[in-house]
Design a protein around this motif. Structure first.
Motif, PDB file in Angstrom:
ATOM      1  N   HIS A 277     -23.194 -39.462  14.634  1.00 41.35           N
ATOM      2  CA  HIS A 277     -22.896 -39.974  13.301  1.00 41.35           C
ATOM      3  C   HIS A 277     -22.577 -38.868  12.298  1.00 41.35           C
ATOM      4  CE1 HIS A 277     -24.756 -43.451  15.125  1.00 41.35           C
ATOM      5  NE2 HIS A 277     -24.379 -44.179  14.096  1.00 41.35           N
ATOM      6  N   THR A 278     -22.464 -37.652  12.736  1.00 37.31           N
ATOM      7  CA  THR A 278     -22.244 -36.550  11.808  1.00 37.31           C
ATOM      8  C   THR A 278     -20.909 -35.882  12.048  1.00 37.31           C
ATOM      9  OG1 THR A 278     -23.410 -35.033  13.305  1.00 37.31           O
ATOM     10  CG2 THR A 278     -24.706 -36.113  11.591  1.00 37.31           C
ATOM     11  N   LYS A 279     -19.944 -36.612  12.504  1.00 35.25           N
ATOM     12  CA  LYS A 279     -18.629 -36.048  12.790  1.00 35.25           C
ATOM     13  C   LYS A 279     -17.807 -35.958  11.515  1.00 35.25           C
ATOM     14  CE  LYS A 279     -15.012 -36.466  16.273  1.00 35.25           C
ATOM     15  NZ  LYS A 279     -14.463 -37.334  17.353  1.00 35.25           N
ATOM     16  N   LEU A 280     -17.243 -34.800  11.272  1.00 33.21           N
ATOM     17  CA  LEU A 280     -16.430 -34.604  10.083  1.00 33.21           C
ATOM     18  C   LEU A 280     -15.145 -35.398  10.141  1.00 33.21           C
ATOM     19  CD1 LEU A 280     -16.813 -30.751   9.806  1.00 33.21           C
ATOM     20  CD2 LEU A 280     -17.560 -32.371   8.089  1.00 33.21           C
ATOM     21  N   VAL A 281     -14.654 -35.800   8.968  1.00 36.59           N
ATOM     22  CA  VAL A 281     -13.351 -36.445   8.886  1.00 36.59           C
ATOM     23  C   VAL A 281     -12.283 -35.537   9.480  1.00 36.59           C
ATOM     24  CG1 VAL A 281     -11.556 -37.185   7.282  1.00 36.59           C
ATOM     25  CG2 VAL A 281     -13.908 -37.941   6.952  1.00 36.59           C
ATOM     26  N   ALA A 282     -12.422 -34.239   9.241  1.00 35.67           N
ATOM     27  CA  ALA A 282     -11.435 -33.280   9.738  1.00 35.67           C
ATOM     28  C   ALA A 282     -11.362 -33.260  11.253  1.00 35.67           C
ATOM     29  CB  ALA A 282     -11.756 -31.885   9.211  1.00 35.67           C
TER      30      ALA A 282
ATOM     31  N   PRO B  58     -11.597 -33.580   4.005  1.00 36.17           N
ATOM     32  CA  PRO B  58     -11.894 -33.175   5.388  1.00 36.17           C
ATOM     33  C   PRO B  58     -13.385 -32.979   5.657  1.00 36.17           C
ATOM     34  CG  PRO B  58     -10.012 -31.952   4.559  1.00 36.17           C
ATOM     35  CD  PRO B  58     -10.574 -32.713   3.394  1.00 36.17           C
ATOM     36  N   ARG B  59     -14.192 -32.622   4.614  1.00 33.94           N
ATOM     37  CA  ARG B  59     -15.607 -32.334   4.835  1.00 33.94           C
ATOM     38  C   ARG B  59     -16.526 -33.531   4.604  1.00 33.94           C
ATOM     39  NH1 ARG B  59     -13.040 -27.976   2.811  1.00 33.94           N
ATOM     40  NH2 ARG B  59     -13.323 -25.984   3.871  1.00 33.94           N
ATOM     41  N   HIS B  60     -15.966 -34.705   4.367  1.00 35.53           N
ATOM     42  CA  HIS B  60     -16.801 -35.898   4.286  1.00 35.53           C
ATOM     43  C   HIS B  60     -17.350 -36.219   5.682  1.00 35.53           C
ATOM     44  CE1 HIS B  60     -14.770 -37.339   0.374  1.00 35.53           C
ATOM     45  NE2 HIS B  60     -16.027 -37.039   0.117  1.00 35.53           N
ATOM     46  N   VAL B  61     -18.612 -36.660   5.714  1.00 36.05           N
ATOM     47  CA  VAL B  61     -19.254 -37.005   6.982  1.00 36.05           C
ATOM     48  C   VAL B  61     -19.844 -38.404   6.870  1.00 36.05           C
ATOM     49  CG1 VAL B  61     -20.932 -36.335   8.735  1.00 36.05           C
ATOM     50  CG2 VAL B  61     -19.844 -34.586   7.323  1.00 36.05           C
ATOM     51  N   PRO B  62     -19.138 -39.446   7.303  1.00 36.66           N
ATOM     52  CA  PRO B  62     -19.693 -40.799   7.242  1.00 36.66           C
ATOM     53  C   PRO B  62     -20.869 -40.947   8.206  1.00 36.66           C
ATOM     54  CG  PRO B  62     -17.310 -40.819   7.572  1.00 36.66           C
ATOM     55  CD  PRO B  62     -17.782 -39.434   7.830  1.00 36.66           C
ATOM     56  N   VAL B  63     -21.975 -41.515   7.731  1.00 40.23           N
ATOM     57  CA  VAL B  63     -23.149 -41.759   8.564  1.00 40.23           C
ATOM     58  C   VAL B  63     -23.572 -43.200   8.337  1.00 40.23           C
ATOM     59  CG1 VAL B  63     -25.494 -41.055   9.130  1.00 40.23           C
ATOM     60  CG2 VAL B  63     -23.842 -39.363   8.348  1.00 40.23           C
ATOM     61  N   TYR B  64     -23.839 -43.947   9.404  1.00 35.84           N
ATOM     62  CA  TYR B  64     -24.097 -45.383   9.293  1.00 35.84           C
ATOM     63  C   TYR B  64     -25.578 -45.702   9.450  1.00 35.84           C
ATOM     64  CZ  TYR B  64     -19.238 -44.973  10.675  1.00 35.84           C
ATOM     65  OH  TYR B  64     -17.940 -44.583  10.770  1.00 35.84           O
ATOM     66  N   GLU B  65     -25.905 -46.906   9.045  1.00 39.34           N
ATOM     67  CA  GLU B  65     -27.273 -47.390   9.244  1.00 39.34           C
ATOM     68  C   GLU B  65     -27.455 -47.924  10.660  1.00 39.34           C
ATOM     69  OE1 GLU B  65     -27.606 -50.274   6.186  1.00 39.34           O
ATOM     70  OE2 GLU B  65     -28.283 -48.842   4.687  1.00 39.34           O
ATOM     71  N   ARG B  66     -26.380 -48.045  11.401  1.00 37.73           N
ATOM     72  CA  ARG B  66     -26.461 -48.569  12.764  1.00 37.73           C
ATOM     73  C   ARG B  66     -25.698 -47.635  13.688  1.00 37.73           C
ATOM     74  NH1 ARG B  66     -21.744 -50.683  14.377  1.00 37.73           N
ATOM     75  NH2 ARG B  66     -20.182 -51.298  12.847  1.00 37.73           N
ATOM     76  N   GLU B  67     -25.858 -47.854  14.975  1.00 41.29           N
ATOM     77  CA  GLU B  67     -25.168 -47.031  15.957  1.00 41.29           C
ATOM     78  C   GLU B  67     -23.661 -47.265  15.866  1.00 41.29           C
ATOM     79  OE1 GLU B  67     -25.030 -44.101  18.725  1.00 41.29           O
ATOM     80  OE2 GLU B  67     -26.807 -44.901  17.735  1.00 41.29           O
ATOM     81  N   SER B  68     -22.896 -46.206  15.959  1.00 38.87           N
ATOM     82  CA  SER B  68     -21.444 -46.328  15.885  1.00 38.87           C
ATOM     83  C   SER B  68     -20.826 -45.750  17.143  1.00 38.87           C
ATOM     84  CB  SER B  68     -20.898 -45.593  14.653  1.00 38.87           C
ATOM     85  OG  SER B  68     -20.992 -44.198  14.847  1.00 38.87           O
TER      86      SER B  68
ATOM     87  N   LEU C 127     -12.390 -45.227  11.947  1.00 35.12           N
ATOM     88  CA  LEU C 127     -12.178 -46.176  10.855  1.00 35.12           C
ATOM     89  C   LEU C 127     -12.858 -45.694   9.585  1.00 35.12           C
ATOM     90  CD1 LEU C 127     -10.962 -48.924  10.077  1.00 35.12           C
ATOM     91  CD2 LEU C 127     -13.130 -49.983  10.750  1.00 35.12           C
ATOM     92  N   ALA C 128     -14.067 -45.123   9.731  1.00 40.29           N
ATOM     93  CA  ALA C 128     -14.764 -44.591   8.566  1.00 40.29           C
ATOM     94  C   ALA C 128     -13.987 -43.431   7.950  1.00 40.29           C
ATOM     95  CB  ALA C 128     -16.164 -44.131   8.965  1.00 40.29           C
ATOM     96  N   ALA C 129     -13.346 -42.630   8.786  1.00 31.23           N
ATOM     97  CA  ALA C 129     -12.526 -41.533   8.278  1.00 31.23           C
ATOM     98  C   ALA C 129     -11.331 -42.042   7.488  1.00 31.23           C
ATOM     99  CB  ALA C 129     -12.047 -40.660   9.435  1.00 31.23           C
ATOM    100  N   LEU C 130     -10.940 -43.281   7.743  1.00 30.41           N
ATOM    101  CA  LEU C 130      -9.865 -43.910   6.979  1.00 30.41           C
ATOM    102  C   LEU C 130     -10.389 -44.560   5.708  1.00 30.41           C
ATOM    103  CD1 LEU C 130      -7.926 -45.552   9.949  1.00 30.41           C
ATOM    104  CD2 LEU C 130      -7.244 -43.539   8.645  1.00 30.41           C
TER     105      LEU C 130
ATOM    106  N   GLY D 237      -3.844 -49.367  -4.876  1.00 34.31           N
ATOM    107  CA  GLY D 237      -3.702 -49.154  -3.441  1.00 34.31           C
ATOM    108  C   GLY D 237      -4.961 -49.548  -2.704  1.00 34.31           C
ATOM    109  N   PRO D 238      -5.038 -49.209  -1.418  1.00 37.05           N
ATOM    110  CA  PRO D 238      -6.229 -49.545  -0.626  1.00 37.05           C
ATOM    111  C   PRO D 238      -7.498 -48.996  -1.260  1.00 37.05           C
ATOM    112  CG  PRO D 238      -4.465 -48.758   0.793  1.00 37.05           C
ATOM    113  CD  PRO D 238      -4.005 -48.534  -0.616  1.00 37.05           C
ATOM    114  N   LYS D 239      -8.560 -49.779  -1.178  1.00 33.67           N
ATOM    115  CA  LYS D 239      -9.852 -49.369  -1.730  1.00 33.67           C
ATOM    116  C   LYS D 239     -10.746 -48.860  -0.606  1.00 33.67           C
ATOM    117  CE  LYS D 239      -9.845 -52.752  -5.501  1.00 33.67           C
ATOM    118  NZ  LYS D 239     -10.545 -53.923  -6.066  1.00 33.67           N
ATOM    119  N   TYR D 240     -11.296 -47.703  -0.813  1.00 36.31           N
ATOM    120  CA  TYR D 240     -12.205 -47.127   0.168  1.00 36.31           C
ATOM    121  C   TYR D 240     -13.521 -46.871  -0.550  1.00 36.31           C
ATOM    122  CZ  TYR D 240      -7.410 -45.889   1.093  1.00 36.31           C
ATOM    123  OH  TYR D 240      -6.049 -45.930   1.205  1.00 36.31           O
TER     124      TYR D 240
END
Length: 637
Positions: free
Chosen positions: A83-88, A98-108, A115-118, A599-602
């Motif tokens: 869950h700690t994979k960089l967008v980059a 590029p340095r955002h790191v999406p982390v979820y409350e559940r297993e991904s 998709l989180a990188a998008l 535009g698209p909302k993230y």
């Protein structure tokens, strides 16, 4: 509480990280607040490497910050592996830093990370595969029912030359469009598809308008898909009834009511869970393939042309060289006008793009499904064109038959009645599967646009995912109502109803080409391709795709007659039925939508390192070019 918009933040959703030691807190407090969460603050050159980020961070004044970040990343990776994979590190063209790191409350999984990188969180079950995605898009193509519905244009404008080498010419360019689209899909596997790509790739300041035009044009194409297919299906069913009972002449109200009834049944099926829909479309696609092969074999084998004193097949010199004068234009223009049949038939290959959020291994499987659909569809479609071109007896009689359906009239020319009815029955079954596939794809497009507020107040309803089926049921029924209303064109006669097909062709081409053109002519090397890409052929193939569309859009709006012969009955109403809504949409943009549509909302949550879980921030990224400024952060409670 607010934070300066220049901050590039570590994005963490719903998780905690242990507080830093007191010494490190003091070190952090000695620097400006922005430094505490800056990976590489503005104006500071990169010098040292942080192992977790695999990115350079200045050691002067920020060494302890860097070490703290690495420790937190390692802790998160221990608690929530993967869950700690960089967008980059994702092979996607992302709007996030590029340095955002999406982390979820559940297993991904890898698909969720992409998709989180998008900028989106996963909302669907990923139960589509390469095969089932192909099945949906091939069902949307529905070669047999599509051919039956558009024979009036394919054969009626230029005759058999338009069906033979005309089809080949159009398919070469359509394949360029499909491959360029597949490349975008691999880099941005999201339901928003082309609309998302247009927003992300557009030059600064143009993203919202590019996505607005692309999105609405694509939606018009999608929402007319099922109504046009079901209109053709209803016409086939009533034509079969006329063959059985020559005294029966179908009326417009009967065609309309039957079309509406079919759409209601398909809407019920499209409201089922994803796994059930995937299974249904798998069977439907298999039926489409089997039925197509059966027809390709049956017509040449069972033709009764010899009983009519004709050779079994028309000589090639006539098939490839004798133009039918179906328009008042030159042979070249008439040939181009006949491309509407090819373009409309092949316009369903974008379906895997819109299903990518429900597909496993999406950034590889979805683009492969796009190219596979276009290639296989084009190949088998050409063989069907050849079979009909070599066996048709009288084009005029087929087009002007009282049956009201040229394909049914053609079959009666070359086959015994019982075999004709059997082929029509197969075509109807395939058409039902095709219409249902169109409805599924359209509902995902409506959901994606609603998620970003494109439909105004209605978006709050159409963006909801049913908690039982985990599918966008509201979007399905919204599209169904719109489709039934559009089918009122049936009361205007065949040419007015035919505008449904031209709308689909033009709307698809406009939506397909805007992001491709931006990618080729404005983005260039800044585009980050996904694992499926065209390499050095990307630019020339994209250029050919754009040139073909630029030529065809005005051609598809031409009427078949000119001068004093042109009246309301002979008018091509595509310019009004497509141009009218798009004009309204542009007026809406300039007077209202440009003020609120960005535009698209993230929307993601971020938290400062070392802070408590309550100190979170929401990132609202309205539009960001590939190398644009960082997003703004707003405090939340």
């Amino acid at each position: 509480m607010s934070v300066p918009s220049t901050i590039a933040s570590l994005s963490i959703i719903g998780t905690t990280c242990s507080s830093p030691p007191q010494a490190e807190q003091e070190a952090l407090s000695a620097d400006p607040p922005a430094v505490a969460i800056a990976v590489n603050p503005p104006g500071v050159e990169s010098q040292t490497t942080c192992p977790s980020f695999d990115r350079d961070v200045s050691a002067t004044g920020f060494e302890r910050v860097k070490q703290l970040k690495c420790r937190c990343m390692e802790e998160l990776d221990h608690k929530m592996p993967g869950h700690t994979k960089l967008v980059a590190e994702e092979q996607v063209t992302s709007v996030l830093a590029p340095r955002h790191v999406p982390v979820y409350e559940r297993e991904s999984n890898a698909d969720d990370d992409a998709l989180a990188a998008l900028g989106y969180k996963p909302e669907f079950k990923r139960e589509f595969s390469l095969w089932t995605s192909f099945c949906v898009s091939f069902a949307v193509l529905g070669l047999l029912p599509s051919f039956a519905s558009t024979l009036y244009y394919g054969m009626g404008y230029a005759g058999t030359p338009g069906m033979t080498w005309g089809w080949l010419t159009a398919m070469a360019f359509i394949q360029c469009v499909a491959m360029s689209m597949a490349e975008l899909c691999s880099a941005m596997p999201t339901s928003g598809g082309l609309y998302y790509a247009a927003a992300v790739l557009a030059p600064p300041g143009w993203g919202p308008l590019a996505s607005w035009i692309t999105g609405w044009s694509n939606w018009l194409m999608q929402v007319t898909g099922a109504p046009s297919v079901d209109y053709g299906m209803a016409s086939l069913m009533l034509a079969a009834a006329s063959i059985q009972n020559p005294a029966f002449v179908p009326q417009n109200y009967q065609v309309f009511l039957l079309t509406a009834f079919i759409m209601l049944i398909q809407a019920c099926i499209s409201s089922m869970p994803t796994k059930s829909i995937a299974s249904f479309n798998s069977y439907g696609s298999t039926l489409n393939i089997i039925a197509l092969i059966v027809v390709l074999i049956t017509i040449p084998a069972a033709t009764n042309r010899t009983d009519q004193g004709l050779p079994r097949f028309t000589p090639s010199s006539i098939v490839w060289g004798n133009f039918y004068e179906g328009t008042d234009f030159s042979k070249g223009v008439s040939l181009l006008m006949s491309f509407v049949a090819v373009i409309w038939t092949m316009s369903g290959y974008d379906a895997p793009f819109h299903l990518s959020e429900e597909c496993s291994n999406a950034n590889i499987a979805s683009p492969r499904a796009i190219v596979l659909t276009s290639g296989v569809g084009g190949f088998f479609g050409w063989f069907l064109q050849l079979v009909v071109a070599y066996t048709v007896v009288d084009i005029d009689l087929a087009l002007e038959s009282e049956l009201g359906q040229p394909f049914a009239a053609y079959l009666l020319q070359v086959l015994p009645q019982k075999i004709t009815l059997a082929i029509l029955a197969l075509t109807v079954l395939c058409a039902f599967s095709m219409g249902q596939g169109c409805m599924v794809a359209a509902s995902r497009v409506t959901f994606a646009y609603s998620r970003d507020g494109c439909f105004g107040p209605l978006s709050n309803i159409t963006k909801r995912v049913n908690r039982h089926t985990r599918t966008p049921v509201n979007a399905v029924w919204f599209n169904t109502i719109i489709g039934i209303v559009m089918d009122l064109l049936i009361f205007g006669g065949p040419l007015a109803a035919g505008a449904l097909f031209s709308i689909g062709a033009i709307a698809a081409f406009v939506a397909f080409t805007i992001p491709i053109a931006i990618r080729v002519f404005f983005v260039g090397d800044r585009f980050r391709p996904g694992p499926w890409n065209l390499g050095r052929f990307s630019t020339p193939i994209g250029t050919l795709a754009c040139a073909f569309v630029l030529l065809m859009v005005p051609i598809l709006m031409l009427p078949s007659v000119t001068g004093s012969d042109l009246d309301a009955a002979g008018m091509n109403w595509t310019c009004l039925v497509y141009g009218g809504p798009m004009t309204f949409i542009l007026i809406w943009w300039f007077f209202s939508a440009r003020k609120w549509f960005k535009g698209p909302k993230y929307v993601i949550l971020v938290r400062l390192i070392g802070s408590s879980l309550s100190d979170r921030f929401r990132v609202n990224i309205e539009h960001r070019l590939l190398d644009g400024a960082a997003a703004a952060l707003d405090g939340i409670d």
